[in-house]
Scaffold this motif. Structure first.
Motif, short mmCIF file in Angstrom:
data_model
loop_
_atom_site.label_atom_id
_atom_site.label_comp_id
_atom_site.label_asym_id
_atom_site.label_seq_id
_atom_site.Cartn_x
_atom_site.Cartn_y
_atom_site.Cartn_z
N MET A 1 7.09 -38.94 -11.01
CA MET A 1 7.24 -37.82 -10.09
C MET A 1 6.37 -38.05 -8.86
N THR A 2 6.88 -37.68 -7.70
CA THR A 2 6.12 -37.82 -6.47
C THR A 2 4.81 -37.08 -6.57
N ASN A 3 3.74 -37.69 -6.08
CA ASN A 3 2.43 -37.07 -6.12
C ASN A 3 2.42 -35.84 -5.22
N ILE A 4 2.03 -34.71 -5.76
CA ILE A 4 2.03 -33.45 -5.01
C ILE A 4 0.74 -33.35 -4.21
N ARG A 5 0.89 -33.07 -2.92
CA ARG A 5 -0.27 -32.95 -2.02
C ARG A 5 -0.59 -31.47 -1.82
N CYS A 6 -1.82 -31.08 -2.18
CA CYS A 6 -2.16 -29.66 -2.10
C CYS A 6 -3.36 -29.42 -1.18
N LEU A 7 -3.43 -28.20 -0.68
CA LEU A 7 -4.49 -27.76 0.23
C LEU A 7 -5.02 -26.42 -0.27
N ILE A 8 -6.33 -26.24 -0.22
CA ILE A 8 -6.96 -24.99 -0.65
C ILE A 8 -7.52 -24.28 0.58
N VAL A 9 -7.19 -22.99 0.72
CA VAL A 9 -7.64 -22.21 1.88
C VAL A 9 -8.26 -20.91 1.39
N ASP A 10 -9.56 -20.76 1.63
CA ASP A 10 -10.27 -19.56 1.19
C ASP A 10 -11.60 -19.51 1.95
N ASP A 11 -12.04 -18.31 2.31
CA ASP A 11 -13.31 -18.21 3.02
C ASP A 11 -14.50 -18.15 2.06
N GLU A 12 -14.23 -18.18 0.75
CA GLU A 12 -15.31 -18.16 -0.24
C GLU A 12 -15.46 -19.55 -0.86
N PRO A 13 -16.60 -20.22 -0.63
CA PRO A 13 -16.80 -21.57 -1.19
C PRO A 13 -16.65 -21.62 -2.70
N ALA A 14 -17.09 -20.57 -3.40
CA ALA A 14 -16.99 -20.57 -4.87
C ALA A 14 -15.53 -20.57 -5.32
N ALA A 15 -14.68 -19.83 -4.61
CA ALA A 15 -13.27 -19.78 -4.96
C ALA A 15 -12.61 -21.13 -4.73
N ILE A 16 -12.95 -21.78 -3.61
CA ILE A 16 -12.42 -23.12 -3.34
C ILE A 16 -12.89 -24.09 -4.41
N GLY A 17 -14.16 -24.01 -4.76
CA GLY A 17 -14.72 -24.92 -5.77
C GLY A 17 -14.03 -24.79 -7.12
N LEU A 18 -13.67 -23.57 -7.50
CA LEU A 18 -13.03 -23.35 -8.79
C LEU A 18 -11.63 -23.96 -8.81
N ILE A 19 -10.85 -23.70 -7.76
CA ILE A 19 -9.50 -24.26 -7.72
C ILE A 19 -9.55 -25.78 -7.63
N GLU A 20 -10.50 -26.30 -6.86
CA GLU A 20 -10.66 -27.75 -6.76
C GLU A 20 -10.94 -28.36 -8.13
N MET A 21 -11.79 -27.72 -8.91
CA MET A 21 -12.10 -28.22 -10.25
C MET A 21 -10.86 -28.21 -11.13
N TYR A 22 -10.09 -27.12 -11.08
CA TYR A 22 -8.86 -27.05 -11.89
C TYR A 22 -7.86 -28.13 -11.48
#
Length: 202
Positions: A1-22
């Motif tokens: 399957m084609t590699n999915i390219r994702c972007l995270i957008v949030d003004d809270e660093p903790a929220a970005i960090g959590l999604i990045e970890m997942y």
């Protein structure tokens, strides 16, 4: 399957960090960027192709809902927010999921399954149809990762522009990353070549 390219957008660093970890621990997707302000997204998209955006709603300056109006239609949106009341409005856009904070791994995995299934379906359709094919009275064209069906009679003309061809209809233009010569071979006989354009005879 084609590699999915994702972007995270949030003004809270903790929220970005959590999604990045997942994303890193539970998927094989490519994380192409992290933005803390909606306006950063517009700049990033000029440089980088993105398949999925994890998008917060309440952000300073430009909200996630306002930003969604400017996003290309082929980019899927996952809204990640603490507010459930925007759920109905969110599906006016190319929304694939709406997740509430605090986000758990179990909820993220359900979202990831939806995303993977969506791109598997689109990839299978691309393989079936090819890049562009003519079927009876319709022209099937790849736009981003989606397939669009355009009636032959709606096509006014094709115009060559460097590395791509512009398909023009009364409604809107569509960019095709194909060579004019191949299009000319595929189209019906009521199209004729004029320098760098293909025109339809009414």
């Amino acid at each position: 399957m084609t590699n999915i390219r994702c972007l995270i957008v949030d003004d809270e660093p903790a929220a970005i960090g959590l999604i990045e970890m997942y994303v890193q621990q539970a998927t094989n997707w490519q994380l192409v960027g992290k933005c803390y302000h909606a306006l950063e997204v517009i700049s990033l998209l000029k440089q980088q192709e993105v398949d999925v955006i994890f998008l917060d709603i309440n952000m300073p300056g430009l909200t996630g809902m306002e930003l969604a109006q400017f996003l290309p239609k082929n980019i899927k949106i996952v809204f990640v927010t603490a507010y459930a009341e925007h759920a109905m409005e969110s599906f006016e856009f190319a929304t694939i999921d709406y997740m509430l904070k605090p986000l758990t791994l179990q909820r993220f995995l359900k979202c990831a399954e939806k995303i993977n299934n969506e791109f598997i379906k689109n990839n299978d359709l691309l393989k079936k149809l090819g890049d562009e094919e003519i079927h009876q009275e319709y022209f099937f064209v790849k736009s981003g990762k989606l397939i669009e069906k355009i009636a032959i009679n709606d096509i006014l003309y094709f115009e060559g522009e460097k590395e791509y061809v512009k398909l023009v209809t009364p409604h809107r233009p569509v960019l095709l990353y194909r060579r004019m010569k191949r299009l000319e071979q595929q189209l019906p006989l009521n199209f004729f070549r004029v320098h760098l354009s293909l025109n339809r005879i009414s």
